[in-house]
Design an enzyme around this catalytic site. Structure first.
Site, PDB file in Angstrom:
ATOM      1  N   GLN A 142      35.917  93.231  28.216  1.00 30.27           N
ATOM      2  CA  GLN A 142      36.910  94.056  29.369  1.00 30.27           C
ATOM      3  C   GLN A 142      36.365  94.915  30.155  1.00 30.27           C
ATOM      4  O   GLN A 142      36.625  94.906  31.248  1.00 30.27           O
ATOM      5  CB  GLN A 142      37.930  94.599  28.459  1.00 30.27           C
ATOM      6  CG  GLN A 142      39.187  95.179  29.177  1.00 30.27           C
ATOM      7  CD  GLN A 142      39.881  93.894  29.745  1.00 30.27           C
ATOM      8  OE1 GLN A 142      40.105  92.930  29.197  1.00 30.27           O
ATOM      9  NE2 GLN A 142      40.398  94.035  30.895  1.00 30.27           N
ATOM     10  N   ALA A 164      43.293  96.035  32.834  1.00 27.18           N
ATOM     11  CA  ALA A 164      43.174  97.044  32.211  1.00 27.18           C
ATOM     12  C   ALA A 164      41.845  97.631  32.099  1.00 27.18           C
ATOM     13  O   ALA A 164      40.762  96.767  32.089  1.00 27.18           O
ATOM     14  CB  ALA A 164      43.747  96.764  30.966  1.00 27.18           C
ATOM     15  N   ASP A 178      47.326  85.001  26.872  1.00 28.04           N
ATOM     16  CA  ASP A 178      47.868  84.381  28.083  1.00 28.04           C
ATOM     17  C   ASP A 178      48.252  83.050  27.831  1.00 28.04           C
ATOM     18  O   ASP A 178      47.402  82.283  27.307  1.00 28.04           O
ATOM     19  CB  ASP A 178      47.061  84.667  29.368  1.00 28.04           C
ATOM     20  CG  ASP A 178      46.609  85.961  29.696  1.00 28.04           C
ATOM     21  OD1 ASP A 178      47.711  86.946  29.458  1.00 28.04           O
ATOM     22  OD2 ASP A 178      45.764  86.416  29.930  1.00 28.04           O
ATOM     23  N   GLU A 227      53.528  90.086  34.405  1.00 30.84           N
ATOM     24  CA  GLU A 227      52.736  88.665  34.140  1.00 30.84           C
ATOM     25  C   GLU A 227      53.670  87.941  33.515  1.00 30.84           C
ATOM     26  O   GLU A 227      53.816  88.001  32.055  1.00 30.84           O
ATOM     27  CB  GLU A 227      51.665  89.584  33.366  1.00 30.84           C
ATOM     28  CG  GLU A 227      50.608  90.153  34.226  1.00 30.84           C
ATOM     29  CD  GLU A 227      49.476  90.616  33.757  1.00 30.84           C
ATOM     30  OE1 GLU A 227      49.458  90.327  32.424  1.00 30.84           O
ATOM     31  OE2 GLU A 227      48.422  91.167  34.387  1.00 30.84           O
ATOM     32  N   TRP A 229      53.027  85.151  31.972  1.00 34.54           N
ATOM     33  CA  TRP A 229      52.240  84.460  31.314  1.00 34.54           C
ATOM     34  C   TRP A 229      51.660  85.341  29.945  1.00 34.54           C
ATOM     35  O   TRP A 229      51.121  84.679  29.091  1.00 34.54           O
ATOM     36  CB  TRP A 229      50.828  83.961  32.044  1.00 34.54           C
ATOM     37  CG  TRP A 229      50.132  84.975  32.581  1.00 34.54           C
ATOM     38  CD1 TRP A 229      49.189  85.598  32.219  1.00 34.54           C
ATOM     39  CD2 TRP A 229      50.251  85.547  34.134  1.00 34.54           C
ATOM     40  NE1 TRP A 229      48.736  86.533  32.948  1.00 34.54           N
ATOM     41  CE2 TRP A 229      49.179  86.484  34.237  1.00 34.54           C
ATOM     42  CE3 TRP A 229      51.176  85.187  35.298  1.00 34.54           C
ATOM     43  CZ2 TRP A 229      49.060  87.253  35.479  1.00 34.54           C
ATOM     44  CZ3 TRP A 229      51.132  85.621  36.273  1.00 34.54           C
ATOM     45  CH2 TRP A 229      50.293  86.696  36.556  1.00 34.54           C
TER      46      TRP A 229
END
Length: 263
Positions: A142, A164, A178, A227, A229
């Site tokens: 990330q 994020a 996702d 979002e 998804w």
């Protein structure tokens, strides 16, 4: 159109989206892939690790459990980092579902993975073909993801709308994922919500314990743009309660403050 072709060049504006290996962003392909904790071989589809305690029902947990990353009710947002920030789930497994990513990037917690398999099977029964585009992502991955989007956009302020920061990503819990449609239509794009897969998921995900985490028009609460998804496992009790009560965000359900930015 084949999925591999469809995903090429997709502009992935995802709140946790990873950059592609090529210059154009693609579906959740992290620049520095690392495997899930304890992974020796992914051929079996399961990662041995110490057992973790079962998630608590949403309406019977204490307030502090919304901060406990081992529970299905944990709330992670721009003002609620994971504790510890480099948290990794003690156990991750590979869901037995069609993948649109590599196995290391598709791992989930066992409870989320089992529920996901049920949702994909139900969708298939309704002639809707779903694919898993992204699952667990570590703190390190990330961090690389976020740095990529800051570099691409030229500022952290712009990247923060849909990527994020490390330690603040739901993907790091192993509870978020996702999804896409098997033909690659609108993968990681706002139009996914208008596809057969997007519509089916929005109507049925709660039955399996999932919520649409970043609904349209709720950026001031969730901190991220829509979002369609991105789904999050919270358990069937919480998901059904939110659906029945028309509660759109996890922050509202938990009675927590809005998180529009990193305060």
């Amino acid at each position: 159109m084949a999925l591999a072709t469809a995903l090429t060049g997709v502009a992935a504006l995802s709140g946790c989206a990873a950059p592609a290996a090529e210059s154009a962003p693609a579906a959740e392909s992290a620049p520095a892939m690392d495997t899930a904790p304890g992974v020796a071989s992914l051929s079996s589809g399961e990662v041995p690790a110490p057992a973790q305690r079962s998630p608590s029902p949403a309406r019977t947990v204490a307030a502090d459990d919304y901060a406990d990353p081992s529970t299905a009710t944990v709330v992670v947002n721009k003002r609620r980092p994971l504790d510890p920030v480099d948290y990794a789930p003690p156990e991750l497994v590979l869901p037995a579902v069609p993948l649109a990513t590599d196995r290391a990037n598709a791992m989930l917690r066992p409870d989320a993975a089992e529920a996901l398999e049920g949702m994909f099977a139900a969708a298939s029964d309704d002639n809707v073909a779903l694919t898993l585009v992204s699952g667990y992502r570590s703190y390190t991955v990330q961090a690389d993801t976020y740095d990529y989007w800051v570099s691409t956009n030229g500022s952290a302020e712009d990247a923060d709308d849909y990527s994020a920061r490390p330690g603040f990503s739901e993907h790091q819990t192993g509870l978020a994922f996702d999804i896409g449609q098997d033909d690659g239509a609108c993968t990681l794009r706002s139009c996914f919500g208008e596809t057969a897969a997007g519509i089916w998921a929005a109507d049925n995900a709660h039955v399996f314990g999932f919520i649409l985490r970043y609904p349209a028009g709720r950026q001031e609460t969730t901190g991220f743009l829509e979002e369609s998804w991105h789904y999050r496992f919270v358990g069937t009790e919480t998901a059904s309660s939110m659906r029945d009560g028309k509660v759109e965000t996890l922050e509202e359900f938990a009675g927590l403050p809005d998180a529009p930015d990193y305060g």
